[in-house]
Design an enzyme around this catalytic site. Structure first.
Site, PDB file in Angstrom:
ATOM      1  N   GLY A  82       0.816  -1.206   0.000  1.00 14.63           N
ATOM      2  CA  GLY A  82       0.000   0.000   0.000  1.00 14.63           C
ATOM      3  C   GLY A  82       0.849   1.254   0.000  1.00 14.63           C
ATOM      4  O   GLY A  82       0.357   2.345   0.224  1.00 14.63           O
ATOM      5  N   ARG A 130      -6.628   3.105 -15.989  1.00 12.25           N
ATOM      6  CA  ARG A 130      -6.647   3.673 -14.633  1.00 12.25           C
ATOM      7  C   ARG A 130      -7.351   5.031 -14.531  1.00 12.25           C
ATOM      8  O   ARG A 130      -8.084   5.262 -13.574  1.00 12.25           O
ATOM      9  CB  ARG A 130      -5.228   3.755 -14.054  1.00 12.25           C
ATOM     10  N   CYS A 186     -14.716   3.983 -28.695  1.00 12.97           N
ATOM     11  CA  CYS A 186     -16.060   4.523 -28.886  1.00 12.97           C
ATOM     12  C   CYS A 186     -16.837   4.510 -27.574  1.00 12.97           C
ATOM     13  O   CYS A 186     -17.838   3.817 -27.407  1.00 12.97           O
ATOM     14  CB  CYS A 186     -16.769   3.758 -29.976  1.00 12.97           C
ATOM     15  N   GLU A 187     -16.326   5.253 -26.664  1.00 15.73           N
ATOM     16  CA  GLU A 187     -16.859   5.398 -25.331  1.00 15.73           C
ATOM     17  C   GLU A 187     -16.060   6.573 -24.780  1.00 15.73           C
ATOM     18  O   GLU A 187     -14.963   6.811 -25.267  1.00 15.73           O
ATOM     19  CB  GLU A 187     -16.497   4.156 -24.512  1.00 15.73           C
TER      20      GLU A 187
END
Ligand SMILES: *Cc1c(COP(=O)(O)O)cnc(C)c1O
Length: 411
Positions: A227, A307, A337-338
């Protein structure tokens, strides 16, 4: 990446732009020296008799990267049987691989046992079934310390509602299962999430693991997971690894001394080791002025780097075709296409069609999350080491797109 003689270069003076001429775009490039620097920084930060750093290879799993990280002295942290197999192929000894799966079948865990790797169990029923079958095979248990940490909810995995780990309130059950099956618990593990900033979070977790460790006389290692945060922005904050190292090492040595135990301190960083080593290079297809915005459309999209869309992650973007001149504000988007926006209102040297943009922090969770969405090829990967560039993954071709597809001829 730095600018030398008007060019963006990697360690050893390798010209980044020339790599795109040699290998094409889009391209993932990794600077090995940065991985080594991060590994050594971490190693030096922890002053304990026995430290083991296991690289969490889901961050970046190219076999040549694994071999390089192995050469630095690291072990491997894996989350699937396939990652275990790649790790073995890369030359890691089974005992230098820890397998930390979540919600996998007992069959897969048995497979890992047959390969001889360390097994980290995060579910009471699996612990019981495994112990019943293989009482002599020592295992590690993944504890959920109920700490809310991590950069966002998708990467925060150690809180009370999380699917990961066995609650520390259930330690009596772990003990009962272990005793009934004559099992050996050789490790206790926690992993609270990604992007944790505060040393106190680790220390809080550490105290919980120390309390639990008291109950397990056959313990060999304590695994504090990962982390560790790396900077994504120029003024970005990061985990102060030296401060963390000092505090944890002191407490760890105290614990071992007061209990008369020799334990290994383990960590399993992914992002910390590889994030900053990676650069994703794309070519500008179009610069598109609309009524409100100047878009830069590049030859990539969420299929190669998800990401920003998945986590709202910030990746610094630079026009590496220019090192001087006028700067303008752009919104960088993909060709999918988004809506696949990489970055909004980014200041860059004036962009023209054909310019190459570089995304920073493209070492961790970038290539490994790439897909063939829109039937696009996944990019090539290049490793730069000692001033030389090596192709470590070829760009895909139509054959890869068609592989495993079964074409029916009944119509
Ligand atoms: C993903 C993962 C890691 C690595 O996390 P980073 O934030 O990339 O360092 C470590 N341990 C486990 C069990 C993981 O699932």
């Amino acid at each position: 990446m730095k600018i030398t003689n008007g060019k963006y270069t990697l360690t050893g003076g390798v010209d980044v732009l020339s790599l795109t001429e040699k290998y094409g775009c889009p391209l993932y490039v990794y600077d090995a020296a940065i991985i080594a620097k991060q590994y050594n920084k971490m190693k030096e930060a922890f002053d304990v008799p026995d430290l083991k750093i296991n690289y969490a290879c889901k961050a970046l799993n190219n076999i040549s990267i694994l071999k390089y990280i192995k050469s630095l002295g690291a072990g491997l942290d894996t989350v699937s049987i396939q990652e275990v197999l790649v790790g073995l192929k890369a030359g890691f000894e089974p005992q230098d691989i820890i397998y930390t799966p979540n919600c996998v079948s007992l069959e897969e865990i048995i497979e890992a046992k047959k390969l001889g790797v360390k097994i980290n169990i995060d579910n009471l029923s699996i612990l019981e079934e495994f112990g019943h079958l293989f009482p002599d095979y020592p295992v590690c248990v993944r504890i959920n310390p109920h700490i809310l940490a991590g950069g966002n909810t998708k990467i925060s995995v150690g809180h009370i509602d999380s699917k990961f780990g066995i609650s520390f309130h259930q330690v009596p059950l772990i003990l009962r299962i272990a005793k009934a099956n004559h099992m050996k618990i050789e490790g206790v593990h926690m992993h609270t999430g990604s992007d944790i900033l505060d040393a106190e979070v680790f220390l809080q977790g550490a105290e919980i693991l120390f309390d639990i460790a008291d109950h397990f006389p056959e313990l060999k290692y304590l695994d504090f997971g990962s982390g560790f945060k790396v900077p994504y922005k120029d003024d970005g904050i990061q985990t102060d690894i030296n401060d963390l190292g000092k505090k944890i090492s002191k407490r760890f040595k105290n614990y071992c001394k007061s209990k008369g135990r020799d334990l290994t301190l383990m960590f399993e960083p992914g992002k910390y080791l590889v994030s900053e080593s990676g650069f994703f290079l794309v070519k500008t297809n179009v610069v598109k002025q609309t009524t409100s915005t100047v878009f830069v459309g590049v030859d990539s999209g969420l299929n190669h780097l998800i990401r920003p869309m998945f986590y709202d992650a910030y990746h610094k973007i630079v026009n590496i075709s220019k090192t001087s001149g006028k700067e303008r504000i752009y919104t960088v988007v993909g060709y999918i296409c988004e809506t696949d926006t990489f970055g909004v209102n980014r200041k860059m040297h004036e962009v023209q069609d054909g310019n190459v943009l570089a995304f920073y922090n493209a070492g961790a969770y970038c290539y490994t999350m790439a897909s063939n969405y829109n039937s696009r090829y996944r990019p090539a990967e290049v490793l730069v080491i000692d001033g030389k560039d090596y192709l470590i993954r070829e760009r895909e071709t139509m054959e890869d797109i068609m592989r495993n597809q079964v074409e029916l001829d009944i119509f």
